[in-house]
Write a protein that holds these residues in place. Structure first.
Motif, PDB file in Angstrom:
ATOM      1  N   PRO A 141       0.829  -1.209   0.000  1.00 36.17           N
ATOM      2  CA  PRO A 141       0.000   0.000   0.000  1.00 36.17           C
ATOM      3  C   PRO A 141       0.862   1.258   0.000  1.00 36.17           C
ATOM      4  N   ILE A 142       0.421   2.292  -0.730  1.00 35.40           N
ATOM      5  CA  ILE A 142       1.152   3.561  -0.737  1.00 35.40           C
ATOM      6  C   ILE A 142       0.267   4.727  -0.313  1.00 35.40           C
ATOM      7  N   GLY A 143      -1.021   4.484  -0.155  1.00 35.86           N
ATOM      8  CA  GLY A 143      -1.943   5.514   0.307  1.00 35.86           C
ATOM      9  C   GLY A 143      -3.185   4.860   0.894  1.00 35.86           C
ATOM     10  N   ARG A 144      -3.820   5.563   1.863  1.00 39.10           N
ATOM     11  CA  ARG A 144      -5.019   5.015   2.499  1.00 39.10           C
ATOM     12  C   ARG A 144      -6.193   5.946   2.233  1.00 39.10           C
ATOM     13  N   ILE A 145      -7.232   5.417   1.622  1.00 40.16           N
ATOM     14  CA  ILE A 145      -8.414   6.206   1.277  1.00 40.16           C
ATOM     15  C   ILE A 145      -9.356   6.249   2.466  1.00 40.16           C
ATOM     16  N   GLU A 146      -9.710   7.470   2.897  1.00 42.86           N
ATOM     17  CA  GLU A 146     -10.664   7.665   3.984  1.00 42.86           C
ATOM     18  C   GLU A 146     -11.906   8.347   3.408  1.00 42.86           C
ATOM     19  N   GLY A 147     -12.813   7.554   2.878  1.00 45.50           N
ATOM     20  CA  GLY A 147     -14.058   8.073   2.323  1.00 45.50           C
ATOM     21  C   GLY A 147     -15.219   7.237   2.815  1.00 45.50           C
ATOM     22  N   TYR A 205      -6.869   0.736   0.868  1.00 38.16           N
ATOM     23  CA  TYR A 205      -5.561   1.211   0.451  1.00 38.16           C
ATOM     24  C   TYR A 205      -5.516   1.363  -1.077  1.00 38.16           C
ATOM     25  N   LEU A 206      -4.584   2.188  -1.515  1.00 43.76           N
ATOM     26  CA  LEU A 206      -4.192   2.225  -2.925  1.00 43.76           C
ATOM     27  C   LEU A 206      -2.795   1.625  -2.969  1.00 43.76           C
ATOM     28  N   ASP A 207      -2.598   0.571  -3.791  1.00 43.13           N
ATOM     29  CA  ASP A 207      -1.292  -0.092  -3.773  1.00 43.13           C
ATOM     30  C   ASP A 207      -0.337   0.504  -4.798  1.00 43.13           C
ATOM     31  N   ASP A 208       0.874  -0.038  -4.865  1.00 45.55           N
ATOM     32  CA  ASP A 208       1.917   0.528  -5.718  1.00 45.55           C
ATOM     33  C   ASP A 208       1.678   0.288  -7.208  1.00 45.55           C
ATOM     34  N   GLU A 209       0.585  -0.385  -7.552  1.00 44.79           N
ATOM     35  CA  GLU A 209       0.189  -0.531  -8.951  1.00 44.79           C
ATOM     36  C   GLU A 209      -1.067   0.285  -9.262  1.00 44.79           C
ATOM     37  N   GLY A 210      -1.506   1.098  -8.294  1.00 47.86           N
ATOM     38  CA  GLY A 210      -2.681   1.931  -8.491  1.00 47.86           C
ATOM     39  C   GLY A 210      -3.997   1.194  -8.331  1.00 47.86           C
ATOM     40  N   SER A 240      -6.183  -4.187   6.411  1.00 47.38           N
ATOM     41  CA  SER A 240      -5.806  -5.429   7.085  1.00 47.38           C
ATOM     42  C   SER A 240      -6.129  -5.356   8.568  1.00 47.38           C
ATOM     43  N   ASN A 241      -6.556  -6.480   9.130  1.00 50.88           N
ATOM     44  CA  ASN A 241      -6.784  -6.562  10.568  1.00 50.88           C
ATOM     45  C   ASN A 241      -5.484  -6.779  11.335  1.00 50.88           C
ATOM     46  N   ASN A 242      -4.410  -7.106  10.617  1.00 49.52           N
ATOM     47  CA  ASN A 242      -3.154  -7.457  11.264  1.00 49.52           C
ATOM     48  C   ASN A 242      -2.157  -6.311  11.350  1.00 49.52           C
ATOM     49  N   HIS A 243      -2.222  -5.392  10.394  1.00 50.25           N
ATOM     50  CA  HIS A 243      -1.233  -4.307  10.370  1.00 50.25           C
ATOM     51  C   HIS A 243      -1.813  -3.094   9.650  1.00 50.25           C
ATOM     52  N   SER A 244      -1.541  -1.919  10.218  1.00 48.94           N
ATOM     53  CA  SER A 244      -1.976  -0.668   9.593  1.00 48.94           C
ATOM     54  C   SER A 244      -0.765   0.030   8.990  1.00 48.94           C
ATOM     55  N   ALA A 245      -0.791   0.241   7.682  1.00 52.29           N
ATOM     56  CA  ALA A 245       0.355   0.828   6.982  1.00 52.29           C
ATOM     57  C   ALA A 245       0.474   2.322   7.278  1.00 52.29           C
ATOM     58  N   ARG A 246       1.706   2.776   7.481  1.00 53.45           N
ATOM     59  CA  ARG A 246       1.958   4.208   7.681  1.00 53.45           C
ATOM     60  C   ARG A 246       2.158   4.856   6.314  1.00 53.45           C
ATOM     61  N   VAL A 247       1.074   5.270   5.735  1.00 51.52           N
ATOM     62  CA  VAL A 247       1.074   5.866   4.390  1.00 51.52           C
ATOM     63  C   VAL A 247       0.210   7.130   4.422  1.00 51.52           C
ATOM     64  N   PRO A 248       0.362   8.024   3.437  1.00 46.90           N
ATOM     65  CA  PRO A 248      -0.478   9.225   3.404  1.00 46.90           C
ATOM     66  C   PRO A 248      -1.971   8.895   3.373  1.00 46.90           C
ATOM     67  N   ILE A 249      -2.742   9.706   4.106  1.00 49.74           N
ATOM     68  CA  ILE A 249      -4.192   9.541   4.163  1.00 49.74           C
ATOM     69  C   ILE A 249      -4.822  10.388   3.060  1.00 49.74           C
ATOM     70  N   ILE A 250      -5.716   9.784   2.286  1.00 52.24           N
ATOM     71  CA  ILE A 250      -6.378  10.485   1.176  1.00 52.24           C
ATOM     72  C   ILE A 250      -7.804  10.824   1.596  1.00 52.24           C
ATOM     73  N   LEU A 300      -8.660   9.260  -8.018  1.00 53.60           N
ATOM     74  CA  LEU A 300      -7.786   8.176  -7.577  1.00 53.60           C
ATOM     75  C   LEU A 300      -6.613   7.989  -8.533  1.00 53.60           C
ATOM     76  N   GLU A 301      -6.884   8.121  -9.830  1.00 54.67           N
ATOM     77  CA  GLU A 301      -5.807   8.018 -10.818  1.00 54.67           C
ATOM     78  C   GLU A 301      -4.782   9.128 -10.604  1.00 54.67           C
ATOM     79  N   ASP A 302      -5.286  10.343 -10.356  1.00 53.87           N
ATOM     80  CA  ASP A 302      -4.385  11.473 -10.119  1.00 53.87           C
ATOM     81  C   ASP A 302      -3.614  11.308  -8.812  1.00 53.87           C
ATOM     82  N   VAL A 303      -4.304  10.858  -7.771  1.00 53.17           N
ATOM     83  CA  VAL A 303      -3.655  10.644  -6.474  1.00 53.17           C
ATOM     84  C   VAL A 303      -2.536   9.624  -6.602  1.00 53.17           C
ATOM     85  N   TYR A 304      -2.744   8.586  -7.399  1.00 51.37           N
ATOM     86  CA  TYR A 304      -1.704   7.581  -7.615  1.00 51.37           C
ATOM     87  C   TYR A 304      -0.464   8.212  -8.240  1.00 51.37           C
TER      88      TYR A 304
END
Length: 239
Positions: free
Chosen positions: A109-115, A120-125, A131-141, A150-154
């Motif tokens: 994941p490279i971004g987290r969508i809060e809508g 998440y938005l992953d590195d392939e867009g 995940s219930n196991n780990h929360s990624a430290r990525v920019p919040i959208i 979303l395309e632009d944010v990627y």
């Protein structure tokens, strides 16, 4: 009739080797799966666990332990693992001692969508579930999330991740409207308006130059808004 002794020896040797190979192959095929092992390749932030993987295999392939090795279709096992939304790719193989090993590359994941929907938005867009196991430290959208935004944010996230300064500094991207994007920083209260995604290299370069000077002058806390959207300029609004 004379018999070529060398030829007879060679033929006998070939028969012995063939017999041993067939016997060994038969014994190997009859062996059962002795155990299961899961290895996560790359990022060690685990969005799924070894237990989850084993459960997934049981659900899709049944209990694999103690199953004869010849009954295991490795390609089928790999496809079962890759069907999980957290898995980018999987390689499955059997070791000599009968251990079924699964090497898994997770999606990143490279971004987290809060809508209305959170993901998440992953590195392939692509969309990736939380995940219930780990929360990624990525920019919040946040903001007006749509397919186009979303395309632009990627694209923006790709530029952020290419630059060490922005990767460490940016904690959020706000979608203000159509082709209107705003960055939020970790250590500063002002927001950065970048407009659309055109000329991002120049915009980011201009901002870094502004930031270095303002930091030296100790004036970063004087600003409420920094705009990069105006013809290769940095326009600041003071508090």
């Amino acid at each position: 009739m004379r018999v070529n002794l060398g030829f007879v020896k060679l033929a006998a040797l070939i028969l012995v080797i063939t017999g041993l190979y067939a016997f060994s192959n038969e014994r190997n095929s009859a062996k059962q799966v002795a155990g299961m092992k899961v290895e996560f390749i790359g990022d060690q932030n685990l969005y799924l666990t070894e237990g989850t993987v084993n459960k997934l295999l049981i659900q899709n392939c049944g209990g694999l332990k103690n199953v004869p090795k010849e009954n295991i279709v490795l390609n089928t096992v790999e496809k079962a693992l890759e069907a999980n939304e957290m898995v980018k790719s999987a390689q499955v193989y059997l070791t000599i001692d009968g251990e079924l090993t699964s090497k898994i590359v997770q999606r990143k994941p490279i971004g987290r969508i809060e809508g209305d929907k959170k993901f998440y938005l992953d590195d392939e867009g692509k969309r990736m579930p939380l995940s219930n196991n780990h929360s990624a430290r990525v920019p919040i959208i946040t903001g007006n999330i749509s397919g186009k935004s979303l395309e632009d944010v990627y694209v923006i996230l790709e530029h952020i991740n290419k630059d060490d300064f922005f990767r460490k500094s940016v904690i959020g991207i706000h979608v203000q409207g159509d082709s209107e994007y705003q960055l939020r920083l970790r250590l500063n209260n002002f927001v950065v308006n970048i407009g659309g995604i055109e000329d991002l290299e120049a915009k980011f370069s201009n901002f870094k130059a502004f930031y270095a000077k303002a930091n030296k002058d100790e004036t970063l806390e004087d600003y409420a808004v920094v705009s990069l959207e105006f013809n290769n300029q940095v326009v600041c609004t003071k508090i």
